[in-house]
Design a protein around this motif. Sequence first.
Motif, PDB file in Angstrom:
ATOM      1  N   THR A 225      10.690  -0.842  -5.869  1.00 23.29           N
ATOM      2  CA  THR A 225      10.463  -0.210  -4.628  1.00 23.29           C
ATOM      3  C   THR A 225      11.217   1.142  -4.853  1.00 23.29           C
ATOM      4  OG1 THR A 225      12.220  -1.565  -3.734  1.00 23.29           O
ATOM      5  CG2 THR A 225      10.172  -2.583  -3.770  1.00 23.29           C
ATOM      6  N   ILE A 226      10.626   2.108  -4.040  1.00 23.20           N
ATOM      7  CA  ILE A 226      11.219   3.402  -3.941  1.00 23.20           C
ATOM      8  C   ILE A 226      10.838   3.893  -2.420  1.00 23.20           C
ATOM      9  CG2 ILE A 226      11.240   5.813  -4.768  1.00 23.20           C
ATOM     10  CD1 ILE A 226       9.942   4.653  -7.402  1.00 23.20           C
ATOM     11  N   ASP A 227      11.824   4.151  -1.683  1.00 23.72           N
ATOM     12  CA  ASP A 227      11.636   4.785  -0.415  1.00 23.72           C
ATOM     13  C   ASP A 227      11.042   6.216  -0.635  1.00 23.72           C
ATOM     14  OD1 ASP A 227      12.849   2.685   1.044  1.00 23.72           O
ATOM     15  OD2 ASP A 227      14.717   3.552   1.542  1.00 23.72           O
TER      16      ASP A 227
ATOM     17  N   HIS B  10      15.380  -0.820  -7.371  1.00 23.63           N
ATOM     18  CA  HIS B  10      15.048  -0.283  -6.014  1.00 23.63           C
ATOM     19  C   HIS B  10      15.937   0.936  -5.737  1.00 23.63           C
ATOM     20  CE1 HIS B  10      13.094  -4.419  -6.013  1.00 23.63           C
ATOM     21  NE2 HIS B  10      14.201  -4.873  -6.586  1.00 23.63           N
ATOM     22  N   LEU B  11      15.118   1.785  -5.090  1.00 29.80           N
ATOM     23  CA  LEU B  11      16.045   3.012  -4.844  1.00 29.80           C
ATOM     24  C   LEU B  11      15.587   3.414  -3.370  1.00 29.80           C
ATOM     25  CD1 LEU B  11      14.490   5.094  -8.142  1.00 29.80           C
ATOM     26  CD2 LEU B  11      16.577   3.853  -7.760  1.00 29.80           C
TER      27      LEU B  11
ATOM     28  N   LYS C 138       4.766   5.418  -5.428  1.00 29.03           N
ATOM     29  CA  LYS C 138       4.665   5.339  -6.963  1.00 29.03           C
ATOM     30  C   LYS C 138       3.904   6.302  -7.735  1.00 29.03           C
ATOM     31  CE  LYS C 138       5.709   0.913  -6.326  1.00 29.03           C
ATOM     32  NZ  LYS C 138       5.922  -0.588  -6.680  1.00 29.03           N
ATOM     33  N   GLU C 139       2.710   6.011  -7.147  1.00 27.35           N
ATOM     34  CA  GLU C 139       1.609   6.910  -7.760  1.00 27.35           C
ATOM     35  C   GLU C 139       1.960   8.287  -7.594  1.00 27.35           C
ATOM     36  OE1 GLU C 139      -2.609   5.924  -6.511  1.00 27.35           O
ATOM     37  OE2 GLU C 139      -3.111   8.054  -6.837  1.00 27.35           O
TER      38      GLU C 139
ATOM     39  N   ILE D  35       0.857  -1.144  -0.008  1.00 26.18           N
ATOM     40  CA  ILE D  35      -0.070  -0.004  -0.043  1.00 26.18           C
ATOM     41  C   ILE D  35       0.846   1.203  -0.112  1.00 26.18           C
ATOM     42  CG2 ILE D  35      -1.691   1.336   1.318  1.00 26.18           C
ATOM     43  CD1 ILE D  35      -2.618  -1.446   2.279  1.00 26.18           C
ATOM     44  N   LEU D  36       1.803   1.038   1.072  1.00 30.12           N
ATOM     45  CA  LEU D  36       2.695   2.251   1.077  1.00 30.12           C
ATOM     46  C   LEU D  36       3.648   2.688  -0.352  1.00 30.12           C
ATOM     47  CD1 LEU D  36       3.909   4.182   3.220  1.00 30.12           C
ATOM     48  CD2 LEU D  36       5.752   2.537   3.353  1.00 30.12           C
TER      49      LEU D  36
END
Length: 448
Positions: free
Chosen positions: A258-260, A276-277, A241-242, A235-236
Motif C-alpha cells: 500500500t502506498i499513500d 506500506h509507504l 500503484k499503476e 481502486i485508489l
Amino acid sequence: MLAVAILAAGKGTRMKSKLPKVLHPLGSKSLVERAIESCNTVKPDRTLVIIGYEGDKIENAINHLPEVEFVEQKEQLGTGHAIMQLVPYLEDFTGDLIVLNGDVPLLRPETIEELVKTHQKHNNSATLLTAHLPKPKGYGRVFCDANNLVTQIVEDRDCNDAQKQNHRINAGVYCFHWQSLKEALPKLTTNNDQQEYYLTEVVDFLNPVMALDVPDHSEISGINDRCQLAVAYDILQARVKEAWMKAGVTMIDPDSITIDETVQLGMDVTIEPQTHLRGNTVIGAGCKIGPGCLIDNSIIEDNSTVLYSVISDSKVSTNTKIGPYAHLRGGVELGENCRVGNFVEIKKSSIGNKTNIAHLSYIGDATLGNQVNIGAGTITANYDGVNKHPTIIGDRTKTGSNSVFVAPVTIGKDVTVGAGSVITHDVPNDSLAIARGKQRVIEGWKKS
Ligand code: UD1
Ligand code: CA
C-alpha cells in the motif's frame, strides 16, 4: 462563475458507525475531502457543504480547507430538499452549480472538468454523469432520447420491472445552470416511495438536460457501507500503484503493497511484498524497500535498502542498508553507507557516515560520528526515569559487545570500549575504556 455543493447531511446508517459517513477515511483523506478535491481543477468560486447529522463534527474536520462554506439542512427530507437550503446563500449567484454527493470519493478531476465543459458547450440547463453498470441495483436509472437528452430519472425503488432493465445509472454528479435550477426547486414533489424531495425530479422541469457517460464506472462508486469502503481503497491503491509503475518503479506482488498518494518514489525503486509507504515519505532512485516494511513520513535517499523494518519521521542517506528488523523513529538522521539492522532501535539520533549498528542495540538521543562501530547489544541508557539525556560518540570509536552508556556521557574519537562495560564518565580521544568486574577464577571449586 462556478459553485460547488457537496451533499453531506445524511447519517450513513449502513456504515454502523459513530462517525458520520463522509468523515470515514479512505487512505490519507476523508470521503468528503476527496469529494471536494475532485472539483479543485475547475477552480470553483464557492464551495458549499450541506451538513445535518453531526454537522459540527464535519465542520471541525474540514474547515481547514480554504473557503469552504457550511449550509445546514436541519431535517433530511431528500436530496432535492438539501439543494433548496442553498437558495438564501446563492440568491444573486448567476453561474453554474456542480452538485455531488459527499460519499463519492473516487471522481477524477478530469471527469469534473469534462462535465463542466460539456455543460457549457451545449448551454444545458443541467448535465449529469451516467454510467452503464453491470449491477445497477440501488442507483437511479436514467432514460434518454436519441439525442442523449434526459427524459426521466427513476430511483431504483420506484422502478417497474421494465425500467429496472435499464442499466444506465445516475452517478449523482450534476452541473446545473443555477438560476434555472432555483426556479425548478419549488416544483419538486414527494410523490415517491420514500416521500422525499428528490433532486432527480428537476429533470422534469429543466430543458435541455444532457447525460454524459463516464467510461470507467469505478470513478462514480458511492460508499454506503464498509465493504464498499474497502473496494474503494483497492481502486485508489490500484491507481496510485499503476502511476508509479508507469513512472519506473518495480513492484513485486503489488496487491500486498500500500502506498499513500502523498508518497514520492524515484526511478528504479523496487518495492517488495508486504510493504506500506505512508505520509510524506520520499524514496530515492534505485532503493530497494521490503519485503515487510512500514515507512511513514520519512526520506530514504538513493540506492539504500530496507528489509523487514519500521521507519517513521526519519531520514536515511544514500547507500545505507537497514534491516532486517530495525526500528527508526522520532527524528533519526542516518548518514551514507551505514548499516543498521538485526533488532536495532534508534530514536531521535544523528548518525554519521559509514557507521555500523548491526545487532541488538538501542540508540536514543545520541550523536554518533563517522565510521563508528557499535558492537552487538550496545545500549544508550538515555532515561533516568524523569529526563532524557544525550550520548555523544566520536569518529572511528568502537564499542564492545554489551556496553552500556549511562547518559549524559561523551565518548571521544578513536576510542575502544571493552565488551560488557557500563560507561558512566566521559572518555577522551584515543583511549581504551573498560568498566566491568575483573574475572576471578577459583580453581578446584566445588559445591559442598
Ligand atoms: C442518489 C440519487 C440516485 C443516484 C445515487 C448515486 C436522488 C433522489 N437519488 O441516491 O439517483 O443514483 O444518488 O449515488 O438524489 N443527503 C443529504 N440530505 C438529504 C438526503 C441525502 O444531504 O436529505 C446526502 C447524503 O448524505 C448523501 C447524498 O445526499 O451524501 C445522497 O443521498 P442518498 O440517500 O445516499 O441517495 P441515494 O439513494 O444514493
Ligand atoms: Ca448514496
